[in-house]
Design an enzyme around this catalytic site. Structure first.
Site, short mmCIF file in Angstrom:
data_model
loop_
_atom_site.label_atom_id
_atom_site.label_comp_id
_atom_site.label_asym_id
_atom_site.label_seq_id
_atom_site.Cartn_x
_atom_site.Cartn_y
_atom_site.Cartn_z
CD GLU A 298 1.24 -14.61 -24.15
OE1 GLU A 298 0.64 -15.53 -23.58
OE2 GLU A 298 2.15 -14.80 -24.99
CE LYS B 160 -0.72 -19.43 -23.15
NZ LYS B 160 0.65 -19.04 -23.57
CB CYS C 216 0.80 -17.13 -26.90
SG CYS C 216 2.39 -17.69 -27.53
#
Length: 371
Positions: A46, A128, A163
Site C-alpha cells: 500500500e 481505497k 490494508c
C-alpha cells in the site's frame, strides 16, 4: 483460458521516503528483477510511493504539517510521466504489476492502486473507499467508479485491496462474487505488538494483519493471497520524525511481516526480520478446487442470494454536472478524465490531439520505414 501455473513475487522493502523520483527508480528496479526471474506478477505494498505516512499515528496534527507538505509534493499523479515509466517497465518485462501509491488528483490525495498489464495498459485504477482513522487527515475517499477490485486476466481473476479493506466483509463478498482467484492484500508499514502501551484493537499491530487477517482472507475466498509489506530502517525512522522530536531507534519491530498464502489459508513463505527484497511463489490455480468445493461463498453453491444480497453502486458521484444537448446530464468516468483509456505511447499526432487521414498515413509510413 488463464494460465494455471506461474511464478509471482511480493515486495517487502523500504520505500524511498518523500522522494518520488527515487521511488519510481526503485519500483522499476524491482519490476526488472521480478521479470528477469521469470515472474508473471509482482505485487507492491500500500502507498509504496512515496511510502506510508505512519508518522500521522504518532504526532499531533501541527507537528505533522511539514511532513504532510513534503508528502503531498512527492505523491504520484496516475496520468504522469513517472507512472508511464512504470508502465513501460511492466511492458518491457511482460509482467503484471500491482502497485499501491499515494495518488494526487487536483488537490486531493488518495490511497490508490493500479493493476498494469504486460502491455503497459492500466487494467484497473482503484482508490481505497474509506481512509482508516487518522488517514482521513491525509487522504480522501474513493468513488463509485474507482473501488472495484477484480479484473479478468490471463493469469486468472486478480483482485487488490488496501490494508483494512482486507477485513471489510462487504468488499470481500464482492470480490468472491466476481470470482477472484489471486488476491493482493497490500499492507503499509506496521509496528509489532511489543509497541502497544494501551488497550488497543489487535489489528492495529502487524502480527494480526499478517497472521490472522490475511490467511483468513485466503481461506474465505479460496484465493492465492500475496501480502506485500513495507519496511523501516534507522534512517527511515529519522525521515519520518518531525524536526525537534527524538526518532525511534529500533526499526526491527516494523519488519518481517510480508506473507504469501495458499487458497486453503496455509502459509507459503514469510521473510526474516532483516530480509529486504522479493518473496516468490509458484502459483497453481487448481489448488483452489477443494477449498471452493467446500465453501463457494457469495456467488456459488454455499450462499443463498434469495435471502442475502449485496447492493453495489459503481456510479461516479459528481460535485458539478453539465446538461447535455439532449436535456440529460453529461458525465464522465475517472478513467476517461485521467486518460487511462489512451494507449501508453500513442503516435505523435494523437498525443497532440490530431486524429485523421493524415495522421493514419503517417503511422503507416512510419511502419513501412518511410519516415
Amino acid at each position: 483460458m488463464p494460465i494455471t501455473q506461474y511464478k509471482a513475487a511480493a515486495v517487502t522493502s523500504e520505500p524511498c521516503w518523500f522522494d518520488l523520483e527515487a521511488g519510481v527508480q526503485k519500483t522499476i528496479s524491482f519490476i526488472n528483477e521480478a521479470g528477469q526471474a521469470g515472474s508473471k506478477l509482482i505485487a507492491f505494498p500500500e502507498v509504496w510511493i512515496p511510502g506510508y505516512p505512519y508518522w500521522m499515528w504518532k504526532v499531533t496534527y501541527q507537528q505533522s504539517l511539514p511532513l504532510l507538505k513534503s508528502y503531498r509534493e512527492n505523491s504520484l499523479p496516475v496520468d504522469s510521466e513517472e507512472m508511464r515509466r512504470i508502465r513501460r517497465a511492466a511492458r518491457d518485462n511482460h509482467i503484471y504489476v500491482s502497485m499501491g501509491f499515494s495518488e494526487i488528483d487536483h488537490a486531493t490525495l488518495y490511497l490508490s492502486q493500479v493493476l498494469i498489464s504486460p502491455t503497459g495498459d492500466v487494467l484497473n485504477h482503484r482508490r481505497k473507499i474509506k481512509p482508516t482513522h487518522v488517514e482521513k487527515l491525509v487522504y480522501g475517499d474513493g468513488d463509485g467508479d474507482t473501488f472495484l477490485s477484480v479484473v479478468d486476466t490471463d493469469l486468472g481473476r486478480l483482485g487488490q485491496l488496501n490494508c483494512w479493506e482486507n477485513m471489510n466483509p462487504f468488499l470481500k463478498s464482492l470480490n468472491i462474487a466476481m470470482g477472484e482467484q489471486i488476491h493482493i492484500a497490500a499492507w503499509p508499514v506496521y509496528p509489532g505488538k511489543e509497541t502497544l502501551k494501551y488497550p488497543d484493537p489487535a489489528t492495529n499491530v502487524a502480527e494480526p494483519a499478517s497472521d490472522i487477517v490475511t490467511p483468513a482472507y485466503a481461506l474465505e475466498t479460496a484465493t492465492w493471497t500475496l501480502a506485500p509489506f513495507q519496511r523501516l530502517s534507522v534512517e527511515g525512522l529519522k525521515k519520518n520524525t518531525p524536526a525537534g522530536m527524538e526518532p525511534e531507534t529500533d526499526p526491527s519491530t516494523y519488519n518481517g511481516h510480508a506473507r504469501i498464502y495458499r487458497p486453503d489459508g496455509s502459509l507459503v513463505v514469510k521473510p526474516d526480520k532483516d530480509f529486504d527484497g522479493l518473496l516468490y511463489v509458484d502459483i497453481d490455480l487448481n489448488e483452489s478446487h477443494l477449498t471452493k468445493a467446500l465453501g463457494d461463498f457469495a456467488s456459488g453453491h454455499y450462499m443463498r442470494p434469495d435471502l442475502i444480497r449485496l447492493l453495489v453502486d459503481t456510479r461516479r458521484k459528481e460535485l458539478v454536472t453539465e446538461a447535455d444537448p439532449d436535456g440529460g446530464v453529461a458525465t464522465y468516468s475517472t478513467r476517461e478524465r485521467l486518460g487511462l483509456n489512451r494507449p501508453l505511447d500513442p503516435p505523435k499526432d494523437e498525443r497532440h490531439g490530431i486524429v485523421g487521414v493524415a495522421g493514419q498515413k503517417s503511422a503507416e509510413q512510419r511502419k513501412a520505414g518511410d519516415l
